[in-house]
Design a protein around this motif. Structure first.
Motif, mmCIF file in Angstrom:
data_model
loop_
_atom_site.group_PDB
_atom_site.id
_atom_site.type_symbol
_atom_site.label_atom_id
_atom_site.label_comp_id
_atom_site.label_asym_id
_atom_site.label_seq_id
_atom_site.Cartn_x
_atom_site.Cartn_y
_atom_site.Cartn_z
ATOM 1 N N LEU A 1 -0.670 1.836 13.386
ATOM 2 C CA LEU A 1 -1.548 0.670 13.395
ATOM 3 C C LEU A 1 -2.673 0.740 12.371
ATOM 4 O O LEU A 1 -3.493 -0.179 12.298
ATOM 5 C CB LEU A 1 -2.169 0.491 14.794
ATOM 6 C CG LEU A 1 -1.189 0.389 15.963
ATOM 7 C CD1 LEU A 1 -1.953 0.142 17.263
ATOM 8 C CD2 LEU A 1 -0.172 -0.715 15.724
ATOM 9 N N GLU A 2 -2.739 1.817 11.603
ATOM 10 C CA GLU A 2 -3.805 1.940 10.598
ATOM 11 C C GLU A 2 -3.363 2.955 9.555
ATOM 12 O O GLU A 2 -2.579 3.853 9.838
ATOM 13 C CB GLU A 2 -5.123 2.365 11.245
ATOM 14 C CG GLU A 2 -5.037 3.630 12.077
ATOM 15 C CD GLU A 2 -6.252 3.848 12.972
ATOM 16 O OE1 GLU A 2 -7.332 3.307 12.691
ATOM 17 O OE2 GLU A 2 -6.096 4.584 13.972
ATOM 18 N N ALA A 3 -3.879 2.776 8.349
ATOM 19 C CA ALA A 3 -3.473 3.671 7.260
ATOM 20 C C ALA A 3 -4.508 3.634 6.148
ATOM 21 O O ALA A 3 -5.334 2.717 6.061
ATOM 22 C CB ALA A 3 -2.107 3.261 6.710
ATOM 23 N N LEU B 1 0.849 -1.197 0.000
ATOM 24 C CA LEU B 1 0.000 0.000 0.000
ATOM 25 C C LEU B 1 0.878 1.238 0.000
ATOM 26 O O LEU B 1 1.784 1.371 0.825
ATOM 27 C CB LEU B 1 -0.905 0.006 1.237
ATOM 28 C CG LEU B 1 -2.008 1.065 1.265
ATOM 29 C CD1 LEU B 1 -3.158 0.662 0.338
ATOM 30 C CD2 LEU B 1 -2.532 1.285 2.682
ATOM 31 N N LYS B 2 0.634 2.155 -0.941
ATOM 32 C CA LYS B 2 1.271 3.477 -0.900
ATOM 33 C C LYS B 2 0.451 4.327 0.048
ATOM 34 O O LYS B 2 -0.713 4.614 -0.210
ATOM 35 C CB LYS B 2 1.303 4.116 -2.288
ATOM 36 C CG LYS B 2 2.109 5.419 -2.319
ATOM 37 C CD LYS B 2 2.182 6.008 -3.726
ATOM 38 C CE LYS B 2 3.238 7.106 -3.835
ATOM 39 N NZ LYS B 2 3.092 8.185 -2.868
ATOM 40 N N VAL B 3 1.026 4.694 1.172
ATOM 41 C CA VAL B 3 0.278 5.317 2.262
ATOM 42 C C VAL B 3 0.022 6.795 1.974
ATOM 43 O O VAL B 3 0.945 7.543 1.637
ATOM 44 C CB VAL B 3 1.023 5.146 3.605
ATOM 45 C CG1 VAL B 3 0.273 5.839 4.733
ATOM 46 C CG2 VAL B 3 1.223 3.665 3.914
ATOM 47 N N ALA B 4 -1.235 7.206 2.118
ATOM 48 C CA ALA B 4 -1.600 8.621 2.003
ATOM 49 C C ALA B 4 -1.740 9.264 3.382
ATOM 50 O O ALA B 4 -1.413 10.431 3.577
ATOM 51 C CB ALA B 4 -2.908 8.767 1.233
ATOM 52 N N ALA B 5 -2.248 8.475 4.354
ATOM 53 C CA ALA B 5 -2.462 9.003 5.709
ATOM 54 C C ALA B 5 -2.417 7.850 6.708
ATOM 55 O O ALA B 5 -2.725 6.702 6.373
ATOM 56 C CB ALA B 5 -3.808 9.717 5.790
ATOM 57 N N SER B 6 -2.039 8.178 7.941
ATOM 58 C CA SER B 6 -1.974 7.182 9.015
ATOM 59 C C SER B 6 -2.352 7.866 10.319
ATOM 60 O O SER B 6 -1.890 8.970 10.598
ATOM 61 C CB SER B 6 -0.563 6.590 9.119
ATOM 62 O OG SER B 6 -0.480 5.656 10.180
ATOM 63 N N ALA B 7 -3.220 7.228 11.102
ATOM 64 C CA ALA B 7 -3.671 7.835 12.361
ATOM 65 C C ALA B 7 -2.774 7.422 13.518
ATOM 66 O O ALA B 7 -2.201 6.329 13.528
ATOM 67 C CB ALA B 7 -5.116 7.437 12.642
ATOM 68 N N LEU B 8 -2.661 8.310 14.498
ATOM 69 C CA LEU B 8 -1.954 7.983 15.738
ATOM 70 C C LEU B 8 -2.859 7.169 16.654
ATOM 71 O O LEU B 8 -4.084 7.321 16.645
ATOM 72 C CB LEU B 8 -1.553 9.251 16.482
ATOM 73 C CG LEU B 8 -0.421 10.111 15.923
ATOM 74 C CD1 LEU B 8 -0.093 11.228 16.918
ATOM 75 C CD2 LEU B 8 0.815 9.287 15.651
ATOM 76 N N ALA C 1 -10.457 8.248 6.215
ATOM 77 C CA ALA C 1 -10.359 6.794 6.068
ATOM 78 C C ALA C 1 -9.288 6.213 6.986
ATOM 79 O O ALA C 1 -9.465 5.140 7.579
ATOM 80 C CB ALA C 1 -10.065 6.430 4.613
ATOM 81 N N ALA C 2 -8.174 6.942 7.145
ATOM 82 C CA ALA C 2 -7.087 6.463 8.011
ATOM 83 C C ALA C 2 -7.508 6.398 9.479
ATOM 84 O O ALA C 2 -6.910 5.676 10.275
ATOM 85 C CB ALA C 2 -5.867 7.367 7.867
ATOM 86 N N ALA C 3 -8.543 7.154 9.819
ATOM 87 C CA ALA C 3 -9.017 7.204 11.203
ATOM 88 C C ALA C 3 -10.007 6.096 11.535
ATOM 89 O O ALA C 3 -10.482 6.002 12.664
ATOM 90 C CB ALA C 3 -9.668 8.566 11.472
ATOM 91 N N LEU D 1 -6.058 -2.177 8.602
ATOM 92 C CA LEU D 1 -5.634 -2.428 9.976
ATOM 93 C C LEU D 1 -4.256 -3.071 9.932
ATOM 94 O O LEU D 1 -4.026 -3.998 9.160
ATOM 95 C CB LEU D 1 -6.632 -3.379 10.649
ATOM 96 C CG LEU D 1 -6.309 -3.828 12.076
ATOM 97 C CD1 LEU D 1 -6.489 -2.666 13.054
ATOM 98 C CD2 LEU D 1 -7.199 -5.000 12.483
ATOM 99 N N LEU D 2 -3.325 -2.575 10.763
ATOM 100 C CA LEU D 2 -1.938 -3.030 10.721
ATOM 101 C C LEU D 2 -1.437 -3.434 12.109
ATOM 102 O O LEU D 2 -1.853 -2.853 13.112
ATOM 103 C CB LEU D 2 -1.035 -1.897 10.210
ATOM 104 C CG LEU D 2 -1.292 -1.366 8.802
ATOM 105 C CD1 LEU D 2 -0.618 -0.019 8.625
ATOM 106 C CD2 LEU D 2 -0.792 -2.368 7.763
ATOM 107 N N PRO D 3 -0.493 -4.400 12.182
ATOM 108 C CA PRO D 3 0.179 -4.644 13.461
ATOM 109 C C PRO D 3 1.207 -3.559 13.763
ATOM 110 O O PRO D 3 1.548 -3.301 14.906
ATOM 111 C CB PRO D 3 0.859 -6.000 13.245
ATOM 112 C CG PRO D 3 1.051 -6.109 11.773
ATOM 113 C CD PRO D 3 -0.080 -5.352 11.139
ATOM 114 N N SER D 4 1.689 -2.877 12.708
ATOM 115 C CA SER D 4 2.640 -1.753 12.799
ATOM 116 C C SER D 4 2.989 -1.340 11.375
ATOM 117 O O SER D 4 2.540 -1.956 10.411
ATOM 118 C CB SER D 4 3.921 -2.164 13.556
ATOM 119 O OG SER D 4 4.578 -3.212 12.868
ATOM 120 N N GLY D 5 3.794 -0.253 11.229
ATOM 121 C CA GLY D 5 4.336 0.102 9.926
ATOM 122 C C GLY D 5 3.598 1.164 9.152
ATOM 123 O O GLY D 5 4.027 1.543 8.059
ATOM 124 N N GLY D 6 2.501 1.708 9.699
ATOM 125 C CA GLY D 6 1.675 2.647 8.936
ATOM 126 C C GLY D 6 2.265 4.030 8.753
ATOM 127 O O GLY D 6 1.880 4.747 7.830
#
Length: 338
Positions: free
Chosen positions: A69-71, A32-39, A124-126, A95-100
Motif C-alpha cells: 500500500l506504500e512505496a 515508479l521504479k520501486v526502491a522500498a515498500s512497507a508492510l 520514505a517507504a514507511a 500512497l497506493l491501493p495495492s501493487g507496491g
C-alpha cells in the motif's frame, strides 16, 4: 518485473517472488521504479477486515492484486496527460491501493510526494500509509485541538508512532496503549505523556486516573469490538472516538448507544484504502503542504518514521511471519533490488 505473489490464500509460506508483466502508466499516471515498500496490516491476517493475503480483503476495483500500500522509489516513466510536476529520475514516495511490493508500480501523479531531505528510501517507504492515516484521523476526522488529550491504541504501530508525533506537534497530549513494556518505552521516547499495558491493567481506569477523572477528548481506535466499553468509559464529555480498524472484532454486546449518548460522544468511522482518488489527492496535498516539511533534516520539530526492521524482498516470507508475531515497533520495510 519481479513481484510478490501468492497462488492461494493462507500463511506467509505461500508468498514468493514471481516474474510478472511490467505495468504501463495510463492517463495522468506515473511509473515508479520501486526502491522500498512497507508492510501493512492489510497485507496480513490480523487486521481490520480480515484480509488480502487470506483472500478476504480484495483490493479496490481496478487495483492490482499485488500486495503493498506504500512505496518509495524514482520516477521511471510518465503517461499521457501528466502535468509536468515530476521529471524522470525524481525520488518520490507514494500512497497506493495495492501493487507496491514489486519492482515497478503505476500511480496517479497526484498521489506522489517528494522525499524529504535526509531520509533514506526505506524511511520514505514507511511514511505514506501510516502518516497519511494518522494525519487524517487526527485533523480531518478528529479535529484535534491544542490541549486535547488523545488516547492512541496500538501506540507502537506505524500509525501509532506517527500519531504520537503529530499529536505533540498539534499541541495536544498523546496517551497510548500497547502490549509490552518495550513498546510503551518506545512510545514515551516519541513523546507519549503516558502509556498503559492493556495486558496488565485496565487502560480505561488508568486513563481516567491520568486525566483526573475528566477522560480523553479523542480516541484513535483500530481495535473495535473488544474495547468499546472501556473506550466509552474513558471518553470525556463531548469527546470524539475515531474507529479505523477491527483488530478486536466487529461485534458489540451491551448498551453502547446509551453510554455514548450520556457522554454526548461522537463515534466517527474511517477507512483510507477504499477512498476515491479525489479524496486521496486532497489528503496528499494537505499532508505535503502542512506536515512534510517537518521531516527534513535540521527542522527543530523534526518528525521521523519509525522503522523496526528492513528485509530484502527475497525474504518476504520472513517479513510477513515477523509482522504476525506483533512484536514490531513501527514499520517493517522491504527493499527491492536495484
Amino acid at each position: 518485473m519481479l513481484a510478490v505473489h501468492f497462488d492461494k490464500p493462507g500463511g506467509p509460506e505461500n508468498l514468493y517472488l514471481k516474474e510478472v508483466a511490467k505495468p504501463s502508466p495510463g492517463e495522468g499516471e506515473v511509473l515508479l521504479k520501486v526502491a522500498a515498500s512497507a508492510l501493512n496490516r492489510a497485507d496480513l491476517l490480523q487486521c481490520t477486515l480480515s484480509l488480502q493475503r487470506q483472500g478476504q480483503y480484495a483490493p479496490p476495483p481496478g487495483a492490482s492484486n499485488i500486495l503493498g500500500l506504500e512505496a518509495s522509489g524514482h520516477v521511471a516513466e510518465q503517461g499521457p496527460g501528466c502535468q509536468g510536476h515530476w521529471k524522470i529520475g525524481d525520488p518520490a514516495m507514494v500512497l497506493l491501493p495495492s501493487g507496491g511490493q514489486a519492482q515497478y508500480v503505476t500511480v496517479p501523479e497526484g498521489l506522489l510526494m517528494p522525499i524529504p531531505e535526509g531520509l533514506t528510501m526505506p524511511q520514505a517507504a514507511a511514511i505514506p500509509e501510516a502518516w497519511l492515516t494518522a494525519f487524517q484521523l487526527l485533523h480531518l476526522l478528529g479535529n484535534v485541538q491544542a490541549g486535547d488529550s488523545v488516547l492512541i491504541h496500538a501506540g507502537a504501530s506505524g500509525v501509532g508512532t506517527a500519531a504520537i508525533q503529530l499529536t505533540r506537534m498539534a499541541g495536544a497530549i498523546p496517551l497510548v496503549t500497547a502490549g509490552s513494556q518495550h513498546k510503551l518505552q518506545m512510545a514515551e521516547k516519541l513523546g507519549a505523556a503516558a502509556g498503559f499495558n492493556y495486558k496488565e491493567e485496565d487502560f480505561s481506569e488508568a486513563t481516567l486516573k491520568f486525566s483526573k477523572g475528566a477522560g480523553v477528548n479523542l480516541i484513535l481506535d483500530c481495535i473495535g469490538g473488544s474495547y468499546w466499553e472501556k473506550n466509552v468509559n474513558c471518553l470525556a464529555l463531548d469527546g470524539r472516538w475515531v474507529l479505523y480498524g477491527l483488530m478486536g472484532g466487529a461485534d458489540i454486546s451491551g448498551p453502547l448507544f446509551s453510554k455514548l449518548l450520556f457522554k454526548r460522544g461522537s463515534l466517527i468511522t474511517s477507512l483510507l484504502r477504499s477512498r476515491d482518488k479525489k479524496y486521496k489527492q486532497m489528503l496528499v496535498k494537505a499532508f505535503t503542504e502542512q506536515i512534510l516539511p517537518h521531516f527534513s533534516t535540521g527542522n527543530p520539530q523534526r518528525l521521523l518514521p519509525v522503522l523496526d526492521r528492513v528485509y530484502p524482498i527475497t525474504e518476504i516470507q520472513e517479513a510477513h511471519a515477523y509482522m504476525e508475531t506483533n512484536k514490531n515497533v513501527g514499520k517493517i520495510v522491504l527493499e527491492l533490488p536495484h
